[in-house]
Design an enzyme around this catalytic site. Sequence first.
Site, PDB file in Angstrom:
ATOM      1  N   ASP A 278      22.205   1.991 -34.054  1.00 58.78           N
ATOM      2  CA  ASP A 278      23.017   2.973 -33.300  1.00 58.78           C
ATOM      3  C   ASP A 278      22.132   4.116 -32.825  1.00 58.78           C
ATOM      4  O   ASP A 278      22.253   4.592 -31.704  1.00 58.78           O
ATOM      5  CB  ASP A 278      24.103   3.593 -34.205  1.00 58.78           C
ATOM      6  CG  ASP A 278      25.280   2.660 -34.452  1.00 58.78           C
ATOM      7  OD1 ASP A 278      25.362   1.612 -33.789  1.00 58.78           O
ATOM      8  OD2 ASP A 278      26.123   3.001 -35.320  1.00 58.78           O
TER       9      ASP A 278
ATOM     10  N   THR B  46      14.994  -9.432 -37.584  1.00 55.33           N
ATOM     11  CA  THR B  46      15.278 -10.673 -36.853  1.00 55.33           C
ATOM     12  C   THR B  46      14.645 -11.905 -37.503  1.00 55.33           C
ATOM     13  O   THR B  46      13.537 -11.831 -38.036  1.00 55.33           O
ATOM     14  CB  THR B  46      14.763 -10.535 -35.401  1.00 55.33           C
ATOM     15  OG1 THR B  46      15.429  -9.428 -34.812  1.00 55.33           O
ATOM     16  CG2 THR B  46      15.005 -11.774 -34.568  1.00 55.33           C
TER      17      THR B  46
ATOM     18  N   THR C 217       8.211  -6.298 -33.583  1.00 51.68           N
ATOM     19  CA  THR C 217       7.260  -5.398 -32.921  1.00 51.68           C
ATOM     20  C   THR C 217       6.399  -4.746 -33.999  1.00 51.68           C
ATOM     21  O   THR C 217       6.928  -4.239 -34.991  1.00 51.68           O
ATOM     22  CB  THR C 217       8.007  -4.332 -32.089  1.00 51.68           C
ATOM     23  OG1 THR C 217       8.845  -4.994 -31.156  1.00 51.68           O
ATOM     24  CG2 THR C 217       7.031  -3.420 -31.345  1.00 51.68           C
TER      25      THR C 217
ATOM     26  N   GLN D 294      24.695  -8.675 -24.308  1.00 46.96           N
ATOM     27  CA  GLN D 294      25.988  -9.281 -24.674  1.00 46.96           C
ATOM     28  C   GLN D 294      26.470  -8.639 -25.982  1.00 46.96           C
ATOM     29  O   GLN D 294      27.642  -8.304 -26.136  1.00 46.96           O
ATOM     30  CB  GLN D 294      25.841 -10.807 -24.838  1.00 46.96           C
ATOM     31  CG  GLN D 294      25.696 -11.575 -23.528  1.00 46.96           C
ATOM     32  CD  GLN D 294      24.391 -11.290 -22.784  1.00 46.96           C
ATOM     33  OE1 GLN D 294      23.349 -11.042 -23.381  1.00 46.96           O
ATOM     34  NE2 GLN D 294      24.450 -11.318 -21.470  1.00 46.96           N
TER      35      GLN D 294
ATOM     36  N   ARG E 187      19.083   2.783 -30.192  1.00 45.50           N
ATOM     37  CA  ARG E 187      19.396   2.165 -28.891  1.00 45.50           C
ATOM     38  C   ARG E 187      19.300   3.155 -27.717  1.00 45.50           C
ATOM     39  O   ARG E 187      18.829   2.770 -26.639  1.00 45.50           O
ATOM     40  CB  ARG E 187      20.760   1.469 -28.941  1.00 45.50           C
ATOM     41  CG  ARG E 187      20.646   0.140 -29.685  1.00 45.50           C
ATOM     42  CD  ARG E 187      21.957  -0.548 -29.941  1.00 45.50           C
ATOM     43  NE  ARG E 187      21.731  -1.823 -30.639  1.00 45.50           N
ATOM     44  CZ  ARG E 187      22.626  -2.426 -31.391  1.00 45.50           C
ATOM     45  NH1 ARG E 187      23.836  -1.897 -31.559  1.00 45.50           N
ATOM     46  NH2 ARG E 187      22.333  -3.569 -31.979  1.00 45.50           N
TER      47      ARG E 187
ATOM     48  N   ARG F 115       4.163   1.493   4.423  1.00 41.82           N
ATOM     49  CA  ARG F 115       4.175   0.165   5.044  1.00 41.82           C
ATOM     50  C   ARG F 115       4.897   0.212   6.398  1.00 41.82           C
ATOM     51  O   ARG F 115       6.039   0.668   6.449  1.00 41.82           O
ATOM     52  CB  ARG F 115       4.896  -0.810   4.102  1.00 41.82           C
ATOM     53  CG  ARG F 115       5.131  -2.170   4.670  1.00 41.82           C
ATOM     54  CD  ARG F 115       3.863  -2.979   4.619  1.00 41.82           C
ATOM     55  NE  ARG F 115       4.111  -4.357   5.008  1.00 41.82           N
ATOM     56  CZ  ARG F 115       3.192  -5.300   4.940  1.00 41.82           C
ATOM     57  NH1 ARG F 115       1.989  -5.040   4.482  1.00 41.82           N
ATOM     58  NH2 ARG F 115       3.489  -6.527   5.314  1.00 41.82           N
TER      59      ARG F 115
ATOM     60  N   LEU G  32       8.595  -4.384  -1.780  1.00 41.66           N
ATOM     61  CA  LEU G  32       7.158  -4.637  -1.560  1.00 41.66           C
ATOM     62  C   LEU G  32       6.899  -6.045  -0.993  1.00 41.66           C
ATOM     63  O   LEU G  32       5.767  -6.387  -0.646  1.00 41.66           O
ATOM     64  CB  LEU G  32       6.357  -4.446  -2.862  1.00 41.66           C
ATOM     65  CG  LEU G  32       5.819  -3.019  -3.086  1.00 41.66           C
ATOM     66  CD1 LEU G  32       6.927  -2.062  -3.498  1.00 41.66           C
ATOM     67  CD2 LEU G  32       4.713  -2.999  -4.126  1.00 41.66           C
TER      68      LEU G  32
ATOM     69  N   GLU H 202      16.532  -5.012 -29.540  1.00 38.80           N
ATOM     70  CA  GLU H 202      17.489  -4.093 -30.203  1.00 38.80           C
ATOM     71  C   GLU H 202      18.943  -4.465 -29.881  1.00 38.80           C
ATOM     72  O   GLU H 202      19.816  -3.612 -29.736  1.00 38.80           O
ATOM     73  CB  GLU H 202      17.165  -2.635 -29.892  1.00 38.80           C
ATOM     74  CG  GLU H 202      15.831  -2.268 -30.535  1.00 38.80           C
ATOM     75  CD  GLU H 202      15.666  -0.826 -30.914  1.00 38.80           C
ATOM     76  OE1 GLU H 202      16.678  -0.127 -31.075  1.00 38.80           O
ATOM     77  OE2 GLU H 202      14.512  -0.417 -31.074  1.00 38.80           O
ATOM     78  N   GLY H 203      19.173  -5.767 -29.779  1.00 42.71           N
ATOM     79  CA  GLY H 203      20.503  -6.287 -29.506  1.00 42.71           C
ATOM     80  C   GLY H 203      20.624  -6.656 -28.037  1.00 42.71           C
ATOM     81  O   GLY H 203      20.410  -5.814 -27.164  1.00 42.71           O
TER      82      GLY H 203
END
Length: 382
Positions: free
Chosen positions: A240, A126, A158, A367, A243, A268, A338, A363-364
């Site tokens: 591919d 990227t 990353t 969209q 993902r 709760r 919560l 990773e894309g």
Amino acid sequence: MVTFQLSPEQEALRNLAHEFSETEIKPIAPKHDETEEPAWEVIRKAHELGLMNVHVPPEYGGQGLGNLEGCLIEEELAWGCLGISGSISANNLALEPILLAGTDEQKRKFLPWFCAEPRLAAFALTEATGGSDVAAMYTRARRVGDEYVITGTKTFITNGGVADLYVVFATLDRSLAHKGICAFIVPGDTPGVRAGKKERKMGDRASHVGEVIFEEAVVPAANRLGAEGQGFKLAMQTLDRTRPGIGAAAVGVARRAMEEALAYARERHAFGRPIAEFQMIQAMLADMAMNIDAARLLVWRAAWLQDQGQPGTAEGAMAKCFASDVAMRVTTDAVQILGGNGYMRDYPVEKLMRDAKITQIYEGTNQIQRLVIARQLLKSRS
Ligand code: CAA
């Protein structure tokens, strides 16, 4: 034959990863979310337990596990903390181009590094001018004799800046668009390679994400992966295969959010009873369970197909896209269940919601996943 049953070995691996996540990752996740520091000790322990680099074949020092096994691990680690699991699984993304296109010599030289020691690797694709339009990258590579000289800046990477090895994508000639792109193995200590800005993120904060700057970084031609101009396809083939792992991580985040919401709804009380007895809460929990199961099935299908040697391009994109949309919805609903507590840092669900968001982007973007799925549909004859 269709089977939804994991083998005893896969069950054992999943249990190992879950136990590790429960005891080592979950307790320290809030601290790393706060400090934005990678969990080095956990990375070291994950390596020792055999939860890292699991796809590297035994001849290069690894375990040679399939994509399905990788996804089982990713779901469990991300259940504990998406950021910590992301630092670990970024190695899968970075090493995949070497597994796919590396020569035996390249594999022998670089893969054992990662199996012998808990090192991090990074996939440097990227750039700031656009993550989706890969073919328009600016980082350039110039051939000089038996070497390539790489110059450019990669963004949102990353493990970028803390990795021992980068797989870097660079163009020989921008006018050739995707046909000009090459992939290179670049050791992190190569002169001219340096860390740029460390990003401050909304979620996924335990993973180190930063810029990596290449200033006339020289690598031998022997470090090129595949032929000149094949880098774009290699990046696509890699994505591919990785993902489904993002899908698995998204399932892990969603599952954790559902568990937190379920536990809270049982405890709760409102209007004299546990809120779990109200049908509006039950409908939200039911939708969570249904969508998480559907997402996991898509993840397993994509990973299984790839383990059978198929590209699984559309299936990988479907798994990533569906699972990450589910993670966003489930974590948002968990915050809703919560209520005011869900919005506060004292409870874990707001972190899960912040973490889930990135799975729709990295990773894309989703969209791009829909575009990939549609292109595959339009290519098919049926
Ligand atoms: N497998 C093999 N070949 C492929 C392929 C695939 N999955 N997808 C495309 N190709 C081939 C095409 O067949 C075409 O080949 P020819 O030259 O022979 O015709 C060539 O590649 C160009 O393909 P397109 O025309 O489809 O290319 P495009 O420029 O329109 O882009 C795209 C396609 C799908 C939008 C692509 O750019 C893309 O996937 N973008 C998203 C990138 C991405 O996911 N980035 C994430 C970065 S990693 C990250 O986030 C990591 C992190 O740190 C967590």
